[in-house]
Design an enzyme around this catalytic site. Structure first.
Site, PDB file in Angstrom:
ATOM      1  CE  LYS A   1       5.643  -1.856  11.690  1.00  0.00           C
ATOM      2  NZ  LYS A   1       5.588  -3.116  10.942  1.00  0.00           N
ATOM      3  CD  GLN A   2       2.354   1.431   9.909  1.00  0.00           C
ATOM      4  OE1 GLN A   2       2.972   0.406  10.203  1.00  0.00           O
ATOM      5  NE2 GLN A   2       2.251   1.866   8.667  1.00  0.00           N
TER       6      GLN A   2
ATOM      7  CD  GLU B   1       2.293  -3.992   8.976  1.00  0.00           C
ATOM      8  OE1 GLU B   1       3.494  -3.968   9.351  1.00  0.00           O
ATOM      9  OE2 GLU B   1       1.956  -4.016   7.781  1.00  0.00           O
TER      10      GLU B   1
ATOM     11  CD1 TRP C   1       0.800  -0.268   3.063  1.00  0.00           C
ATOM     12  CD2 TRP C   1      -0.844   1.167   3.564  1.00  0.00           C
ATOM     13  NE1 TRP C   1       1.037   0.202   4.336  1.00  0.00           N
ATOM     14  CE2 TRP C   1       0.042   1.081   4.672  1.00  0.00           C
ATOM     15  CE3 TRP C   1      -1.947   2.001   3.649  1.00  0.00           C
ATOM     16  CZ2 TRP C   1      -0.147   1.821   5.847  1.00  0.00           C
ATOM     17  CZ3 TRP C   1      -2.139   2.739   4.819  1.00  0.00           C
ATOM     18  CH2 TRP C   1      -1.246   2.648   5.901  1.00  0.00           C
ATOM     19  CG  ASP C   2       4.873   0.879   1.454  1.00  0.00           C
ATOM     20  OD1 ASP C   2       4.009   0.102   1.902  1.00  0.00           O
ATOM     21  OD2 ASP C   2       6.011   0.985   1.954  1.00  0.00           O
TER      22      ASP C   2
END
Ligand code: IFM
Length: 668
Positions: free
Chosen positions: A496-497, A398, A259-260
């Protein structure tokens, strides 16, 4: 409109190469023509690994990886003991210069990968005859790549010059065996200097359309230009290929597409190099059949795009990975990280918003939106109270696996369903009553908003986890999973993000009023930024929230992510999502620029110490420029465009100027 600033110094990146930074410098200085990339500092007998990578050229392993092509830069060059190596990347012309040696015994090289003639790469090496030897005379073709090279050697009795021109072609079943020889002959006839000149001109034309100027912040300016340099370099030219997480700059993630590309790279390219964004959409579109097959195998309808994708569009996420201690860990993202389905659709729609490319909207984008909406319609389960749920997924964060109703996934699915329904109406697509069902499902799906707290719950049960803050582990960015262990991190609220926070960047129009500030307050202290994807988007959202000092902190981190090898992973290639996120943070976050149905929204929030920032891009086919400072902004366009300010005021013209009134903008 102004020409991009040609202040030479800020188009160059200099590196003193050390044993420690060598691999990261190699990644940052990869030269790619889009189809083929070369990774090499000063040519040596033992070349850099991997020297050559090609877009879309994967091996046939169960988990396919990019094939490594011929070591065409291998040369018979000696370096004195304790030689110092310096490298200079000229981003304006797409040229790498190197110098290695000491005490006057120096070898210099100049190299480029022609963006005018993809597959033609060339290097010129000059140095003392004691150091620069002739040969090797042939380059061995490997892994199905074709290669032909010519060395033109000259010396004056003291110094030797070798010009090597290479013609390279990726493996391809129907390729004419002689094609590289023919291309090589044409290139050799043109000569190194001519090839270099046309290549440099082509790069400068690219920059006319998209260069960013930040003269008061030279370090940031260089970093943004490096990001754009690699985003532009990653656009496949003739190959039917996607853009991998590291492009062709290194072997990490085996060249897989995540998906980056859809959420981080495509929106940036859609604005400043739309043909590159279209290529990325076509890559997904051509793999719709594989995505539909996957959905059908899962007992669903429509298209389920793979979390990691390579040549065929089948799922290629490895099942097992390694932790820091070498132990094996199951990787569940390939089974569970389903938000990719909506991300692909969202990228397609973003491309149309920037370009107004109706033909692509009616075909490629319509197919992507309809098949992904069908997937969600079949994926969402309904409880007896009529509420819709997506259970057992992994969201962008994640660290938490097999969660129910991840807010990012659910809200993106909602967006996907309604946007597909709108597009179906717009083009009168023959889909019966599906659009009606999609709209009703999008109303039913839960979004995790907790009205009492004014915060979205990242997934069902998140608020019940241990309320641990990332700072208790150290200063983010940090790998909290490695520090705490997989089980412990799963039981905690450390993420995580950016996850819920991502939504405020991607689909702000769907987020509840007042939730931006509260979500930032709640989630930022819990975010480890253990992924390179996090800092840029965090900066963008903070800027939109008016939290400018914090936004600058995360922007600076995204800017130096590869330059300082912040995560220690740049050896495997540059982080293209960070680079796309950096541009988005600047354009969407700080300058408040995004396309809307009625025009271009512009609402800058520029830090005082940034002075004036200029970005260039393409809006609906016109090359435009937005220049902004704390006090004013100006939008220039060759034909009249409509600009919309913070309060929704519209102004149409070729040169639209506004002044700050303190709390708002006033058109002048
Ligand atoms: O896609 C990302 C993911 O969000 C975090 N881990 C790395 C992947 C590839 O960059």
């Amino acid at each position: 409109m102004n020409q991009p600033s040609r202040e030479l110094e800020n188009w160059f990146l200099h590196f003193d190469v050390t044993a420690r930074n060598r691999r990261a410098v190699e990644s940052m200085t990869v030269l790619s023509d889009g189809d083929i990339a070369t990774r090499c500092l000063t040519p040596r007998p033992e070349p850099t690994f991997p020297t050559t990578l090609a877009a879309g050229a994967y091996d046939e392993a169960d988990v396919p990886g990019l094939l490594v092509g011929p070591e065409w830069t291998a040369m018979n060059i000696a370096t004195p003991d304790r030689a110092i190596e310096q490298v200079q990347l000229d981003m304006f012309r797409g040229v790498l210069s190197t110098e290695v040696g000491r005490d006057g015994m120096v070898v210099r090289s100049t190299r480029f990968a022609s963006i005018v003639r993809p597959g033609i790469h060339a290097v010129k090496v000059v140095g003392s005859m004691d150091l620069v030897g002739v040969g090797p005379s042939t380059v061995t073709p490997v892994n199905g790549f074709a290669v032909a090279t010519t060395d033109l050697v000259a010396d004056d009795g003291t110094n030797r010059e070798i010009v090597r021109i290479a013609a390279l072609a990726a493996p391809s079943p129907g390729r004419d065996a002689d094609v590289v020889n023919q291309r090589l002959r044409e290139a050799v006839d043109m000569g190194f200097d001519h090839l270099l000149a046309e290549h440099a001109t082509a790069w400068s034309c690219r920059w006319q359309q998209c260069a960013v100027d930040m003269p008061a912040q030279p370090a940031l300016e260089r970093a943004v230009r490096l990001a754009q340099f690699h985003l532009l370099s990653a656009m496949p030219q003739s190959a039917d290929a996607g853009i991998g997480a590291r492009g062709l700059t290194g072997p990490a993630y085996k060249g897989h597409v995540f998906w980056d590309t859809d959420v981080f790279v495509v929106p940036a390219l859609a604005a400043f190099a739309p043909e590159g964004a279209l290529g990325a959409l076509r890559y997904r579109w051509r793999r719709l059949e594989a995505a539909c097959r996957r959905a059908s195998n899962d007992g669903r309808q429509g298209a389920r795009f793979p979390w990691e994708s390579a040549a065929t569009g089948d799922e290629v996420t490895p099942a097992i990975g390694r932790d820091l201690h070498g132990g094996s860990v199951p990787i569940l993202t390939g089974q569970l990280e389903e938000h990719i389905v909506a991300d692909v659709a969202w990228a397609a729609s973003t491309y149309v918003a920037w370009t107004d490319d109706t033909e692509t909207a009616r075909t490629v984008v319509a197919d992507l939106l309809v098949e992904t909406a069908r997937y969600w319609q079949s994926r969402i389960g309904f409880d007896s109270d009529g509420s819709g749920h997506i259970r057992s997924v992994i969201g962008p964060d994640e660290y938490h696996e097999r969660v129910d109703d991840n807010t990012y996934t659910n809200v993106m699915a909602r967006w996907n369903l309604t946007t597909a329904a709108d597009l179906a109406d717009r083009f009168d697509l023959p889909i019966g009553d599906e659009a009606v069902r999609w709209r009703s499902t999008s109303d039913q799906i839960v979004d995790g908003f907790d009205a009492d707290r004014g915060v979205y719950e990242q997934f069902d049960g998140f608020f019940d986890l241990d309320a641990m803050m990332a700072a208790t582990l150290g200063e983010p960015p940090l790998a909290a999973d490695a520090l705490l262990g997989r089980d412990r991190v799963q039981r905690s609220q450390i993420i995580k993000q950016a996850d819920v926070v991502m939504l405020h960047h991607v689909v702000p129009e769907l987020m509840r009023s007042g939730s931006l500030k509260r979500d930032l307050d709640f989630y930022l202290p819990r975010t480890a930024h253990g992924s390179s994807l996090s800092p840029g988007i965090t900066a963008a959202v903070l800027a939109r929230a008016g939290r400018i000092t914090e936004a600058q902190k995360w922007f600076d981190l995204a800017a130096r992510f590869d330059l300082d090898d912040v995560s220690g992973t740049s050896a495997g290639g540059v982080h293209l999502a960070t680079m796309g996120g950096l541009w988005q943070a600047l354009a969407t976050g700080f300058l408040g620029v995004h396309p809307t149905a009625t025009g271009l929204h512009v609402d800058p929030i520029i830090p005082e110490d940034w002075g004036t920032v200029t970005i260039r891009m393409s809006f609906r086919g016109n090359a435009i420029e937005v220049e902004a400072s704390v006090h004013e902004f100006c939008v220039s366009s060759p034909i009249p465009i409509t600009v919309i300010d913070r309060s929704g005021n519209h102004r149409t013209g070729c040169c639209i100027e506004a002044r700050s009134t303190g709390h708002d903008w006033s058109f002048t």
